[in-house]
Design a protein around this motif. Sequence first.
Motif, PDB file in Angstrom:
ATOM      1  N   ILE A 156      76.788  14.757  71.547  1.00 16.11           N
ATOM      2  CA  ILE A 156      75.635  14.218  71.085  1.00 16.11           C
ATOM      3  C   ILE A 156      74.930  16.100  70.616  1.00 16.11           C
ATOM      4  O   ILE A 156      74.064  16.586  69.549  1.00 16.11           O
ATOM      5  CB  ILE A 156      74.444  14.028  72.175  1.00 16.11           C
ATOM      6  N   THR A 157      75.392  17.337  71.323  1.00 18.81           N
ATOM      7  CA  THR A 157      74.618  19.066  70.904  1.00 18.81           C
ATOM      8  C   THR A 157      75.327  18.891  69.447  1.00 18.81           C
ATOM      9  O   THR A 157      74.872  20.251  68.563  1.00 18.81           O
ATOM     10  CB  THR A 157      75.005  19.353  71.486  1.00 18.81           C
ATOM     11  N   GLU A 158      76.529  18.429  68.542  1.00 16.83           N
ATOM     12  CA  GLU A 158      76.984  18.687  67.259  1.00 16.83           C
ATOM     13  C   GLU A 158      75.879  18.684  66.271  1.00 16.83           C
ATOM     14  O   GLU A 158      75.055  18.038  65.860  1.00 16.83           O
ATOM     15  CB  GLU A 158      78.532  17.616  66.323  1.00 16.83           C
ATOM     16  N   GLU A 159      76.024  19.516  65.740  1.00 16.46           N
ATOM     17  CA  GLU A 159      74.710  20.220  64.818  1.00 16.46           C
ATOM     18  C   GLU A 159      74.926  19.186  63.063  1.00 16.46           C
ATOM     19  O   GLU A 159      74.018  19.230  63.012  1.00 16.46           O
ATOM     20  CB  GLU A 159      74.789  21.909  64.776  1.00 16.46           C
ATOM     21  N   ASN A 160      75.941  18.918  62.997  1.00 13.40           N
ATOM     22  CA  ASN A 160      76.604  18.564  61.812  1.00 13.40           C
ATOM     23  C   ASN A 160      77.653  17.332  62.362  1.00 13.40           C
ATOM     24  O   ASN A 160      78.951  17.462  61.797  1.00 13.40           O
ATOM     25  CB  ASN A 160      77.422  20.150  60.532  1.00 13.40           C
ATOM     26  N   PRO A 161      76.835  16.420  62.732  1.00 16.66           N
ATOM     27  CA  PRO A 161      77.937  15.283  63.452  1.00 16.66           C
ATOM     28  C   PRO A 161      78.532  14.737  61.829  1.00 16.66           C
ATOM     29  O   PRO A 161      80.601  14.200  62.309  1.00 16.66           O
ATOM     30  CB  PRO A 161      76.600  13.906  63.668  1.00 16.66           C
ATOM     31  N   VAL A 162      78.857  14.903  60.869  1.00 13.61           N
ATOM     32  CA  VAL A 162      79.646  13.681  59.838  1.00 13.61           C
ATOM     33  C   VAL A 162      80.516  14.567  59.594  1.00 13.61           C
ATOM     34  O   VAL A 162      81.999  14.548  59.305  1.00 13.61           O
ATOM     35  CB  VAL A 162      78.842  14.409  58.232  1.00 13.61           C
ATOM     36  N   LYS A 163      80.447  16.313  60.290  1.00 16.96           N
ATOM     37  CA  LYS A 163      81.626  16.943  59.141  1.00 16.96           C
ATOM     38  C   LYS A 163      82.770  17.576  60.611  1.00 16.96           C
ATOM     39  O   LYS A 163      83.405  18.449  61.071  1.00 16.96           O
ATOM     40  CB  LYS A 163      81.004  18.542  58.836  1.00 16.96           C
ATOM     41  N   SER A 164      81.534  16.953  62.215  1.00 15.05           N
ATOM     42  CA  SER A 164      82.891  17.380  63.338  1.00 15.05           C
ATOM     43  C   SER A 164      83.760  16.584  63.124  1.00 15.05           C
ATOM     44  O   SER A 164      84.038  15.860  62.825  1.00 15.05           O
ATOM     45  CB  SER A 164      81.985  17.029  64.569  1.00 15.05           C
ATOM     46  N   LYS A 165      84.992  17.628  63.597  1.00 16.10           N
ATOM     47  CA  LYS A 165      86.168  17.254  64.490  1.00 16.10           C
ATOM     48  C   LYS A 165      86.175  16.492  65.147  1.00 16.10           C
ATOM     49  O   LYS A 165      87.491  16.456  65.752  1.00 16.10           O
ATOM     50  CB  LYS A 165      87.126  18.338  63.722  1.00 16.10           C
TER      51      LYS A 165
END
Length: 452
Positions: free
Chosen positions: A291-300
Motif C-alpha cells: 500500500i505504500t508504493e508511490e507508483n503502483p502501476v510500475k511496481s515490481k
Amino acid sequence: MFVDRYDELEILNNEYSKEGLSFSVLYGRRRVGKTSLLKEYVKDKPAIYFLSTMENASILREKLQFIIADFFEDNLMKTLIFKDFVGIFEYIASKEIVKKLVVIIDEFQYLGKEDSSVPSQFQYIVDETIKSKNIHLVLCGSIISMMCEQTLSYSSPLYGRRTSSIKLEPIEFCHLNEFFPTHSQEQLLELYSIFYGVPKYLEMIEPKKNIFENIKDNILSPSSYLYNEPQFILQHEVNEPVTYFSILEIIANGEHKIGNIASRLGKNANGIMPYLSKLIELDIIYKEVPITEENPVKSKKGLYFIKDNFFRFWFRYVLPFKSQLEIGNSEYVLHKIKQNFNAFVGQSYEKLAVSYVAQYFNTLKCGRYWNKNIEIDIVGITDSSLIVGECKYSNKKVGIDVFDNLKQKAKTIESQLPIKCCILFSKSGFTDELLKMQGENLVLIELLSKRI
C-alpha cells in the motif's frame, strides 16, 4: 428478494425521469442479479423485455417481433418480415409513446455474436431511429468481455452513446444478514468466503444446515448446480481455457508471484501476462502491491490474488479433487476443506477488515504491506499518520504477543509517517491482559463488529 441494489435502481430511475431517449448498458458476471434489478425497475413502468439466446439472428428477430406485437396488441405486426433490428425499432418509433417506454435487450452479447453487424444496427437505432422518442433502451449482458467489446470499448459503434452504464457487482458482505437474519456474523463470514455475494448462490443456501452440509449439497455433488459453475463461466469468456484454469488453480493454492506462477506452467513471465491481464479485465483476479508504493502501476512487487471468493474455493477444493468427487467421495474432499477452513476463511476476513478500516478510520488509502522480511495485514494511510492492523481468524484468543509483534513489524514500514494506532481483529476475542491495554493507541475489534 431485492437486496443492496438501491444505488443502481436510482441510476435507472434517474434515466427514466429524463425526457426523451435514454440509453443504459448494464453488465456483470452471471448470477449477480442483473435480471432481478431490471424486474424491480420496470415493475411499475411500461416495458418490453427480450431475452436473447444463442440462436440464429433471424429467429431472434422474429421472437422479439412477436413480443413487441403482443405488447402493442398488434397481430398484424406478426405477419411482417424484418430484415434487421432497425426495422423492428422503426415500428416502435412509429407508435405514439406518451409514458416513457423501457425496452430491455437481455444477454445482448448473443445478438452480436451471431451477427457482427448488430452493434452498428443499434448505433443507427440510437442515433436516428429512436433519438427523438421517449424511450429508455437498456442493453444488458453477462459475458463481460463481449459486452465491453460490443457496447463500451472505443472500437464499438456504440461507444460514447450511452447515457449511463452500470457494472453490477456482487452484494457486499454487510447485506448478507438480509438473506440470513438469524445467522451469526461468523456464519455469515463463512458463507461469504465461499458463496461470495452472488444472489443466486445465496438463494441456494439451506439456513438450517451448517456450512459444510451446504458445501456438500451445492458444490461437491457432481449433480449440483455449482459443481461446474466456473468452468461454464470461463468457457464463454476466454480462449484456451486450460491455461486460464491452470493459472487460477496455482493462485488458489497459494502461489501469487508472477515468476513462480509462470515457472509452474513452464512459461516465462511475459508469456502469461496476457492471461493475467484478461483475468483482471474479467474481474476474477486482481494485482496487489504494498500500500505504500508511490507508483503502483510500475511496481515490481505485485502479487496476484483471486477476487471472486467462489472461484477461489472452486479452484482450491473442487477442480483439484474432481477424480474423487466424480466417484462420490465427497467426504474425502470435505475432510481436506475442514483441515484448512479457518485459514481459507481468514483470507476473506483480512480483506473485509481492510475495508472496515478504510470506512471507519478516514484513511486516504488502505491495504496490505509487505517487504522481504515481514507482512502486515492492514496499513491505513492518513494525511499525517499510519494505522496498522492484524487479523486473526482462529479459535484462540488474541494476546499481547500479537500486539507486540505488530508493533515490531510496523517499525520496518518504508514511510516517514508516524504510527497513530494499532488495530487488532479477532474471531475469538482477546485475552484479559490485552483488553486492559486498549485505548487510543490500541483498538480491538471482534469479528467485524463495532469496537469492544
